[in-house]
Design an enzyme around this catalytic site. Structure first.
Site, short mmCIF file in Angstrom:
data_model
loop_
_atom_site.label_atom_id
_atom_site.label_comp_id
_atom_site.label_asym_id
_atom_site.label_seq_id
_atom_site.Cartn_x
_atom_site.Cartn_y
_atom_site.Cartn_z
N THR A 13 39.98 42.77 34.83
CA THR A 13 39.58 41.78 35.70
C THR A 13 40.00 42.26 37.39
OG1 THR A 13 40.42 39.68 36.61
CG2 THR A 13 42.01 41.01 35.57
N ASN A 15 41.12 39.91 39.49
CA ASN A 15 42.05 38.80 40.05
C ASN A 15 43.41 39.31 39.91
OD1 ASN A 15 43.97 36.44 39.58
ND2 ASN A 15 41.90 35.19 39.50
N LYS A 18 45.84 37.39 37.51
CA LYS A 18 45.70 37.65 36.16
C LYS A 18 46.40 38.96 36.02
CE LYS A 18 41.67 34.97 35.21
NZ LYS A 18 40.51 34.69 34.57
N ASP A 74 38.51 35.28 29.78
CA ASP A 74 37.83 34.52 30.37
C ASP A 74 38.58 33.29 30.04
OD1 ASP A 74 35.22 34.31 31.83
OD2 ASP A 74 34.59 32.92 30.41
N PHE A 160 47.48 30.43 40.59
CA PHE A 160 46.39 30.68 41.39
C PHE A 160 45.28 29.87 40.76
CE2 PHE A 160 47.16 33.46 37.70
CZ PHE A 160 45.90 33.33 37.05
N GLY A 161 43.92 29.70 41.52
CA GLY A 161 42.95 29.00 40.89
C GLY A 161 43.19 27.56 40.92
N ARG A 197 47.05 31.02 28.80
CA ARG A 197 46.77 32.56 28.63
C ARG A 197 47.96 33.08 27.86
NH1 ARG A 197 46.02 33.09 33.57
NH2 ARG A 197 43.80 32.63 33.27
#
Length: 212
Positions: A13, A15, A18, A74, A160-161, A197
């Site tokens: 990733t 990100n 992550k 994902d 995040f996100g 996660r």
């Protein structure tokens, strides 16, 4: 029995959030997490039709680029009143500039248009699929979820996100208001972690490292 090849894992990733989570999760097992971004690996097109398929294709791409075992995730937000959207397209809803504030506002607007204004009508869950792929083609894949509701306006500037818009069941603060340890820390008593996660990682760690 632990696989002796898993001393270094490429985290497939770009990100940063992550990467930080996976480094925290892998540290107790003595695994060095290498970032795909730092290694200069391109981001493959996510052409899968499920979280699991996209996790695997990202891990396979990292293996091809490095010759090392790779871990990919994902994940995304699935809103019940929006028929599961944005789902596997969660990152794409934020656009090339990663404008998650705009994406969260879009979700709220769509829910409001559908009359989904109270908590019961704004149910949602995060899904995380993890895949580890080895250079010999072996793959270990898992998936987990965390359920909650969509809140607006977003609350908190951590995570995040979509974290600031997601209030997990049984909690009074959004993921965006929680510390990293609260969100994805692994309970010392072996209980279930909070985030999607981390929950998926607990399953994966039990398979890879014999963790409880």
């Amino acid at each position: 029995m632990r696989d002796p090849t898993l001393t270094r894992l490429v985290i497939a990733t770009h990100n940063a959030g992550k990467i930080a989570e996976f480094r925290d999760l892998l540290a107790p097992y003595g695994v060095t997490a290498l970032s795909a971004g730092d290694l200069g690996l391109p981001e493959p097109d996510e052409t899968g039709t499920s979280f699991a398929a996209n996790a695997r294709l990202k891990a396979e791409a990292a293996v091809r680029g490095t010759g090392l075992p790779a871990l990919a995730d994902d994940s995304g937000l699935c809103v019940e009143a929006l028929d599961g959207a944005p789902g596997i397209y969660s990152a794409r809803w934020a656009g090339p500039d990663k404008d998650f504030s705009g994406a969260m506002a879009r979700i709220d607007a769509m829910l409001t248009e559908r009359g989904a204004t109270d908590a019961a009508a704004r149910r949602a869950h995060f899904t995380a699929a993890l895949a580890v792929v080895w250079p010999d083609g072996r793959c270990e894949a898992v998936e987990s979820h965390v359920h909650g509701v969509i809140v607006h306006p977003p609350r908190g500037d951590r995570g995040f996100g979509y974290d600031p818009s997601f209030l997990p069941d049984g909690h009074g603060r959004t993921f965006g208001e929680m510390s990293a340890e609260e969100k994805h820390g692994l309970p010392a008593d072996g209980g279930e972690a909070l985030s999607h996660r981390a929950r998926a990682f607990q399953i994966l760690a039990a398979r890879l490292f014999g963790a409880p």
